[in-house]
Design an enzyme around this catalytic site. Structure first.
Site, short mmCIF file in Angstrom:
data_model
loop_
_atom_site.label_atom_id
_atom_site.label_comp_id
_atom_site.label_asym_id
_atom_site.label_seq_id
_atom_site.Cartn_x
_atom_site.Cartn_y
_atom_site.Cartn_z
N ARG A 271 0.81 -1.22 0.00
CA ARG A 271 0.00 0.00 0.00
C ARG A 271 0.84 1.28 0.00
NH1 ARG A 271 -4.30 0.15 4.51
NH2 ARG A 271 -3.06 -1.40 5.61
N LYS B 176 9.14 -0.79 2.80
CA LYS B 176 8.34 0.03 3.71
C LYS B 176 9.12 0.51 4.92
CE LYS B 176 5.03 -1.92 6.13
NZ LYS B 176 3.73 -2.44 6.59
N GLN C 47 13.36 -14.01 5.65
CA GLN C 47 12.09 -14.72 5.54
C GLN C 47 11.67 -14.70 4.08
OE1 GLN C 47 8.68 -12.79 7.20
NE2 GLN C 47 7.45 -14.66 7.31
N GLY D 26 8.93 -3.61 12.51
CA GLY D 26 9.72 -2.55 11.90
C GLY D 26 8.92 -1.41 11.34
N ASP D 27 7.58 -1.56 11.24
CA ASP D 27 6.76 -0.47 10.73
C ASP D 27 5.93 0.19 11.83
OD1 ASP D 27 4.85 -2.39 11.23
OD2 ASP D 27 4.09 -2.51 9.18
N TYR E 184 30.50 35.62 -1.91
CA TYR E 184 30.90 34.25 -1.65
C TYR E 184 32.24 34.24 -0.93
CZ TYR E 184 32.70 29.54 -2.35
OH TYR E 184 33.23 28.29 -2.15
N ALA F 209 29.78 43.90 -1.61
CA ALA F 209 28.76 43.22 -2.41
C ALA F 209 29.35 42.72 -3.72
CB ALA F 209 27.60 44.16 -2.69
N TYR G 187 39.15 27.72 -6.23
CA TYR G 187 39.34 26.45 -6.93
C TYR G 187 39.99 26.69 -8.28
CZ TYR G 187 37.96 21.90 -8.94
OH TYR G 187 37.95 20.65 -9.53
N SER H 295 33.29 46.45 -3.66
CA SER H 295 32.30 45.64 -4.38
C SER H 295 32.89 45.01 -5.65
CB SER H 295 31.10 46.50 -4.76
OG SER H 295 30.46 46.99 -3.61
#
Length: 457
Positions: free
Chosen positions: A15, A22, A73, A101-102, A367, A381, A388, A406
């Site tokens: 379901r 689940k 199982q 478990g649910d 950044y 700003a 990198y 800026s």
């Protein structure tokens, strides 16, 4: 006395209409199965066994570790059949606690009470009283002793008046459990082996069958559909909100809080609506969190203000915000962001793997990555650290009282000495000594009597 904990987690969960098993669907940020396992950690069992079936590889990979054993199982032929598979893995003697478990919100005190009640001698059923018990198996008693579980469809009109119902959770004497499940039959309409059939076996042998009753419906609610999962999520979130408010936290609306981890709060903390907390988060005295913030794995010191729509994600490295700092709105702090006292991080500023000392400010559209920023720095700003080079990350060091204009690019590795000034629009590729002004941009050219082109008709 030995203790086995067995968690049944083999079902498909049809379901749920999902390819995900689940028990791996998440409630408050953790899988249903992890909730169950966490609730039993304090019991210090000699064996913790998870029965898997549908999606077994995926389930086992998700919760492997901490001494958990797995049995499979296949096929799934009922709850009794599931326990039959676990029998070879059970430690001899003592008690075996059987969970689902649910059913994720079973509490540690309840499981402790069941183990204590069993003592390796009694079969213990977890029960609850429902105002409307329709559809549930009824607990039939003779005084305090439980004599049977009668399914609703098989109950007499008198038995249907019983409000005490079985929750699907039990604790049993291990040696008796092994014997009982070996005697189960699947001679029924479903062709399955029902674990509840062992109640009649216990009664027939004279083994006491007793009940531990919970008054909290939430801890015994199972999940079989997305709707039930959402319903249980809101119940759990409300419980967490109530606990926070009992501790003095001011929630603008407890129905609009999502806590998917651990949140610790000092005094006079205020949290506005639609905030999400994940992982481990700590809020100091007087912290104010604006609406629509997401905060994960972070420490926020006393008096800090996190404005609306801020996203803080410390991941494994963590992130920290110092006393009296102002963050946001629409700011993003990433792993390794370590902000000192009274730091200002404004709208659309991103900080990653960077340390900002007391009073440093980056108020707009900037950044800072892999940077060490000194006290009282003003970071303009539109400025960025170019950390990198396409293969490796490099660090930018900005001394105290530096002013970065800026729209600057600081190409790492580079160092700006204390008190240096970087002219707006500069691309800085070399170190700047303390107190110096560095300007690195094209010379402005002005053309007189220039005429802008116009469209041809």
């Amino acid at each position: 006395m030995s203790l086995n904990i067995v968690v049944m987690a083999a079902g498909k969960g049809t379901r749920m209409k999902s390819s995900l098993p689940k028990v791996l669907h998440k409630l408050a940020g953790r899988s249903l199965l992890k909730h169950v396992l966490s609730s039993t950690a304090a019991l210090q069992a000699q064996a913790r066994i998870v029965i898997t079936g549908h999606g077994a590889d995926q389930v086992e990979a998700a919760v492997a570790g901490d001494g958990i054993r797995f049995v499979r199982q296949e096929p799934q032929l009922g709850t009794g059949h599931a326990i039959q598979q676990a029998v070879p893995a059970l430690e001899a003697g003592g008690t075996t606690l059987i969970l689902s478990g649910d059913t994720p919100l079973i509490s540690t005190p309840t499981t402790q009470a069941m183990v204590q009640a069993s003592q390796g001698q009694k079969l213990v059923l977890l029960t609850i009283h429902y105002a409307d018990p329709t559809g549930y198996g009824r607990i039939v008693r003779d005084g305090d002793a439980v004599k049977a579980i009668v399914e609703h469809k098989d109950a007499t009109s008198e038995q249907r008046l019983i409000r005490e119902c079985y929750t699907g959770i039990m604790a049993a004497p291990t040696e008796a459990l092994k014997r009982w499940v070996g005697q189960l039959s699947n001679q029924n309409a479903q062709g399955e082996y029902y674990l509840t059939d062992i109640v009649a076996m216990a009664v027939a042998e004279g083994v006491p069958v007793v009940a531990v009753t919970t008054a909290d419906e939430t801890e015994v609610l199972g999940v079989n559909s997305p709707s039930q999962l959402a319903h249980l999520e809101r119940r759990f979130q409300r419980q967490q909100a109530e606990a926070l408010m009992d501790a003095g936290v001011r929630l603008a609306d407890p129905a609009r809080l999502d806590l998917r981890g651990t949140l610790s709060c000092g005094r006079d903390v205020e949290i506005d609506v639609n905030c999400v907390f994940e992982g481990t988060v700590s809020l100091g005295d007087g912290v104010r969190i604006g609406a629509n913030c997401v905060i994960r794995n972070a420490t926020i010191a006393a008096g800090a203000r996190i404005h609306e729509f801020t996203h803080i994600d410390g991941e494994a490295a963590g992130a920290s915000v110092g006393e009296g700092a102002l963050i946001g709105p629409f700011a993003r702090l990433r792993p390794g962001a370590q902000l000192g006292a009274e730091v200002h991080i404004g709208n659309f500023v991103e900080v990653k793997n960077s340390t900002l000392a007391k009073g440093a400010k980056a108020n707009h559209l900037a950044y800072l990555g892999d940077a060490t920023v000194g006290e009282r720095v003003n970071y303009g700003a539109g400025s960025i650290t170019a950390n990198y080079d396409g293969a490796n990350k490099h660090r930018t060091t900005i001394g105290a009282d530096v002013h970065v204009g800026s729209n600057c690019v600081l190409v790492a590795p580079v160092t700006l000495g204390d008190g240096a000034t970087i002219g707006g629009g500069s691309t800085i590729t070399k170190d700047v000594a303390p107190g110096q002004l560095a300007v690195a941009r094209g010379r402005q050219t002005v053309i007189s009597e220039w005429v802008r082109p116009v469209k041809k008709k």
